[in-house]
Design a protein around this motif. Structure first.
Motif, PDB file in Angstrom:
ATOM      1  N   GLY A  60       0.982  -1.128  -0.115  1.00 45.63           N
ATOM      2  CA  GLY A  60       0.077   0.253  -0.055  1.00 45.63           C
ATOM      3  C   GLY A  60       0.928   1.292  -0.033  1.00 45.63           C
ATOM      4  N   ASP A  61       0.351   2.109  -0.553  1.00 47.11           N
ATOM      5  CA  ASP A  61       1.225   3.434  -0.573  1.00 47.11           C
ATOM      6  C   ASP A  61       1.777   3.954   0.613  1.00 47.11           C
ATOM      7  OD1 ASP A  61      -0.708   4.940  -3.523  1.00 47.11           O
ATOM      8  OD2 ASP A  61       0.891   3.529  -3.289  1.00 47.11           O
ATOM      9  N   SER A  62       0.736   3.896   1.596  1.00 43.63           N
ATOM     10  CA  SER A  62       1.134   4.502   2.891  1.00 43.63           C
ATOM     11  C   SER A  62       2.291   3.735   3.651  1.00 43.63           C
ATOM     12  CB  SER A  62       0.054   4.541   3.804  1.00 43.63           C
ATOM     13  OG  SER A  62      -0.432   3.509   3.987  1.00 43.63           O
ATOM     14  N   VAL A  63       2.690   2.523   3.323  1.00 41.30           N
ATOM     15  CA  VAL A  63       3.587   1.657   4.159  1.00 41.30           C
ATOM     16  C   VAL A  63       4.800   1.277   3.044  1.00 41.30           C
ATOM     17  CG1 VAL A  63       1.833   0.768   5.460  1.00 41.30           C
ATOM     18  CG2 VAL A  63       2.761  -0.637   3.388  1.00 41.30           C
ATOM     19  N   LYS A  64       4.738   1.645   1.765  1.00 39.48           N
ATOM     20  CA  LYS A  64       5.826   1.470   0.821  1.00 39.48           C
ATOM     21  C   LYS A  64       7.073   2.095   1.556  1.00 39.48           C
ATOM     22  CE  LYS A  64       4.263   1.526  -3.200  1.00 39.48           C
ATOM     23  NZ  LYS A  64       3.639   1.938  -4.388  1.00 39.48           N
TER      24      LYS A  64
END
Length: 125
Positions: A60-64
């Motif tokens: 997910g973008d928030s954890v990349k």
């Protein structure tokens, strides 16, 4: 068939945690394995996935760049290494396994057939 997630806890912002998901009842070697999370009062969201035994992973973008998904087929176990945790990472984290062979479905809850019970991660500021 059972997935047992563990490793959650209360940590401070900037800390690290490693979640584990032990599978039993069948081999998940060829499955797509994923992590999802549900923040307080919100819908469950995609975190990361490992597509079958291909080595292909999604985030997910928030954890990349902060989280890393990995799997140990010999132990039938899935991991999620979470670094530089932020308060917005606070959620119940779920592991899941799916038999879909379609790469594009790896981010979707509907692609997963088996779900663990969840483990709480709380990040304080």
């Amino acid at each position: 068939v059972q997935l047992q997630a563990s490793g959650g806890g209360l940590v401070q912002a900037g800390d690290s945690l490693r979640l584990s998901c032990a599978a039993s009842g069948r081999s998940f070697k060829h499955d797509t394995l994923g992590w999802f999370r549900q923040p307080p009062g919100e819908e469950r969201e995609f975190v990361a996935a490992s597509f079958r035994n291909s080595g292909t992973t999604f985030y997910g973008d928030s954890v990349k760049g902060r989280f890393t998904i990995s799997r140990d087929s010999a132990k039938n176990t899935l991991y999620l290494q979470m670094n530089n945790l932020k308060p917005e990472d606070t959620a119940v984290y779920f592991c899941a396994a799916g038999v879909s062979t379609i790469l594009s479905t790896a981010r979707r809850e509907s692609a997963y057939n088996y779900w663990g019970q969840g483990t709480q991660v709380t990040v304080s500021s």
